[in-house]
Design a protein around this motif. Structure first.
Motif, PDB file in Angstrom:
ATOM      1  N   TYR A 150       0.853  -1.184   0.000  1.00  0.00           N
ATOM      2  CA  TYR A 150       0.000   0.000   0.000  1.00  0.00           C
ATOM      3  C   TYR A 150       0.894   1.240   0.000  1.00  0.00           C
ATOM      4  N   ARG A 151       0.483   2.212  -0.771  1.00  0.00           N
ATOM      5  CA  ARG A 151       1.253   3.451  -0.878  1.00  0.00           C
ATOM      6  C   ARG A 151       0.513   4.576  -0.171  1.00  0.00           C
ATOM      7  N   LEU A 152       1.213   5.252   0.703  1.00  0.00           N
ATOM      8  CA  LEU A 152       0.658   6.400   1.420  1.00  0.00           C
ATOM      9  C   LEU A 152       1.179   7.675   0.768  1.00  0.00           C
ATOM     10  N   ASP A 153       0.255   8.450   0.239  1.00  0.00           N
ATOM     11  CA  ASP A 153       0.602   9.715  -0.417  1.00  0.00           C
ATOM     12  C   ASP A 153       0.129  10.854   0.489  1.00  0.00           C
ATOM     13  N   PHE A 154       1.079  11.556   1.087  1.00  0.00           N
ATOM     14  CA  PHE A 154       0.714  12.633   2.007  1.00  0.00           C
ATOM     15  C   PHE A 154      -0.067  13.741   1.299  1.00  0.00           C
ATOM     16  N   ALA A 155       0.203  13.937   0.021  1.00  0.00           N
ATOM     17  CA  ALA A 155      -0.508  14.997  -0.703  1.00  0.00           C
ATOM     18  C   ALA A 155      -1.996  14.681  -0.825  1.00  0.00           C
ATOM     19  N   SER A 156      -2.341  13.394  -0.954  1.00  0.00           N
ATOM     20  CA  SER A 156      -3.743  13.019  -1.166  1.00  0.00           C
ATOM     21  C   SER A 156      -4.584  13.121   0.102  1.00  0.00           C
TER      22      SER A 156
END
Length: 516
Positions: free
Chosen positions: A295-301
């Motif tokens: 799983y990828r965590l994108d702080f921008a999203s």
């Protein structure tokens, strides 16, 4: 929050103490009732259960004592009996509309007041919050999904009885691995996954990998996280031997019994270094090698426009990752999400950093974090101290042998004929200062010509020309690359297992070494 044993002990004390109102938070009604059934045998008090399908039943005899299946009818029956007898306990399994001040919640409130006078107890199983005035009359208890220890029992109960009926290749370690994979989902979900695997008539070692895939389907749409599909056949990384050796040791800790030594599961790794050298690709490789979902965590999203929205979204994302454990959590270019910002008057970034550090330190779930960073100077210093991540690795430009390995890797991947040995040595020399992405680009240019003109067009001269056309980042931004490398040599472990002295172009012993 409580596991099964803690929950059972707490609920037993509440029953014995005659707490007049108990709200149980759980999505597993049948599992809660199973525990209450066990307590009814241990504690000699009358317990009745109300449901919309059966009305009110005696939990011991399983006989219906009141045919009225409505919640209002069940509450009236409870009030009537509590007023006449001491120490009665009523369990309501399907009560809605109790979050606010309304007819249902006030009806239960009056019932609880009656229970206070007669030593009775009203218990509600729900996934929702309870009206505050009602909740203040009693206590709240939460039942967590099965942990690894309880899940091991569930796995054995599902698998062991079939050992004489179908071929089962699982040994004790496989059962423990299955329990590790299935932990933190509900008991019925785990039983369904295992039953699906056994329905084909056998259980093999390869079915362990299938368990991760089946569990992954339950978390296909996770708030704040992006599911990354990983195809092991398309993922390969050249070099980085030191990182791979360290990861092999960490993988063993995922199934090892760490409780006796008071150790937490592996927390993760921070990869810093030169752009294009395989940091992000390593996250995918770990997931593929360990057979775990990525799983990828994108702080921008997760950035929100309202006060507190970003922090809440980040908290939900971490909770989702904990529920999906064991898994790999990939945070690409982490410095862009957690970089200190002088213009951030709202303090959102500071609070997000604090929340991330708290979760990284305190979470006990098997979520292995792979964070990558190019400009590590932008990261808050507290993120780099020992104890946050298990290790900090520096990914440098590949050395001669590493470049040769990477070139060979892409030649095989693109189905290209190998150049002559003399030309191959020239390509290794020409590519000094190339990152892995530069090497991939050079080989890709050759592959494009093979597609357009056929393999017969491929020659040693074409290989040399394509490699000479690449201008690596180490030449376009030498000061930036040198600054990154100087930082890494002082503070991080070399991902290659060796450190490189850029001034002499010689391989030397690193200041920090990997313990194997």
């Amino acid at each position: 929050m409580a596991n099964k044993e803690e929950f059972k002990n707490s609920l037993s004390r509440m029953f014995r103490a005659r707490i007049p109102f108990i709200s149980i938070r759980s999505i597993e009604r049948s599992r809660v009732l199973e525990i209450i059934q066990q307590l009814s045998e241990e504690i000699n008090i009358p317990i009745y259960i109300h449901s919309l399908s059966h009305g009110t039943m005696d939990i011991k005899t399983r006989k219906t004592v009141n045919d009225d299946r409505s919640v209002a009818g069940g509450i009236d029956f409870a009030v009537q009996n509590i007023s006449q007898r001491q120490n009665l306990t009523f369990i309501f399994t399907e009560v809605s509309n109790i979050e606010d001040d309304n007819i249902v919640s006030r009806h239960i409130y009056d019932c609880v007041v009656q229970a206070i006078e007669k030593g009775g107890s009203i218990c509600i199983i729900s996934t929702k919050s309870v009206w505050s005035q009602l909740q203040r009359l009693g206590m709240t208890l939460t039942l967590d999904p099965p942990n690894e220890e309880e899940m091991l029992t569930v796995v054995k109960d599902c698998v062991v009885p079939y050992k004489g009926s179908i071929p089962i290749d699982w040994d004790e370690n496989d059962l423990k691995m299955a329990a590790t994979i299935l932990a933190n989902i509900t008991k019925i979900e785990a039983e369904n996954v295992l039953a699906t695997q056994m329905a084909k008539g056998s259980l093999t070692k390869d079915d362990i990998k299938s368990l991760s895939m089946e569990k992954d389907k339950l978390f296909s749409d996770i708030s704040g996280l992006e599911k990354v599909k990983v195809d092991p056949s398309l993922i390969s990384v050249g070099g980085l031997t030191g990182l791979h050796q360290w990861l092999d040791n960490q993988k063993q800790l995922l199934t090892a019994d760490l409780k006796s030594r008071k150790l937490r599961p592996p927390r993760g790794v921070l990869l810093v270094g030169v752009p294009g050298c395989g940091k992000s690709l390593s996250a995918k490789l770990i997931a593929a090698t360990w057979n775990l979902p990525l799983y990828r965590l994108d702080f921008a999203s997760i950035q929100g426009m309202y006060v507190g929205q970003s922090e809440n979204r980040l908290k939900e994302a971490f909770e989702s990752a904990d529920n999906a454990a064991p898994c790999i959590l990939w945070i690409d270019e982490i410095e862009k999400g957690l970089a200190a910002n002088a213009n951030d008057s709202s303090g959102v970034t500071t609070r997000m950093i604090g929340q991330f550090l708290f979760w990284l330190q305190e979470s006990t779930e098997k979520v292995f974090v792979v964070a990558t960073a190019n400009d590590v100077t932008k990261l808050p210093p507290e993120l780099l101290r020992k104890g946050r991540f298990d290790e900090l690795f520096f990914v440098d430009l590949p050395q001669d042998q590493e470049r040769a390995d990477i070139i060979n890797l892409y030649l095989k991947k693109n189905l290209l004929p190998a150049p002559s040995s003399l030309t191959f040595e020239k390509l290794t020399a020409i590519s000094a200062g190339f990152a892995g992405s530069d090497l991939e680009g050079a080989v890709r240019d050759v592959a494009i010509q093979a597609v357009i003109n056929g393999d017969s067009f491929i020659s040693d001269e074409l290989y040399i020309k394509c490699f000479q056309n690449i201008v690596p980042l180490s030449k376009t931004s030498p000061e930036r690359i040198e600054a990154i490398r100087n930082w890494g040599k002082e503070r991080a472990l070399p991902a290659s297992g060796l450190a490189w002295d850029s001034s002499s172009n010689e391989i030397t012993s690193g200041r920090r070494t990997i313990i194997i």
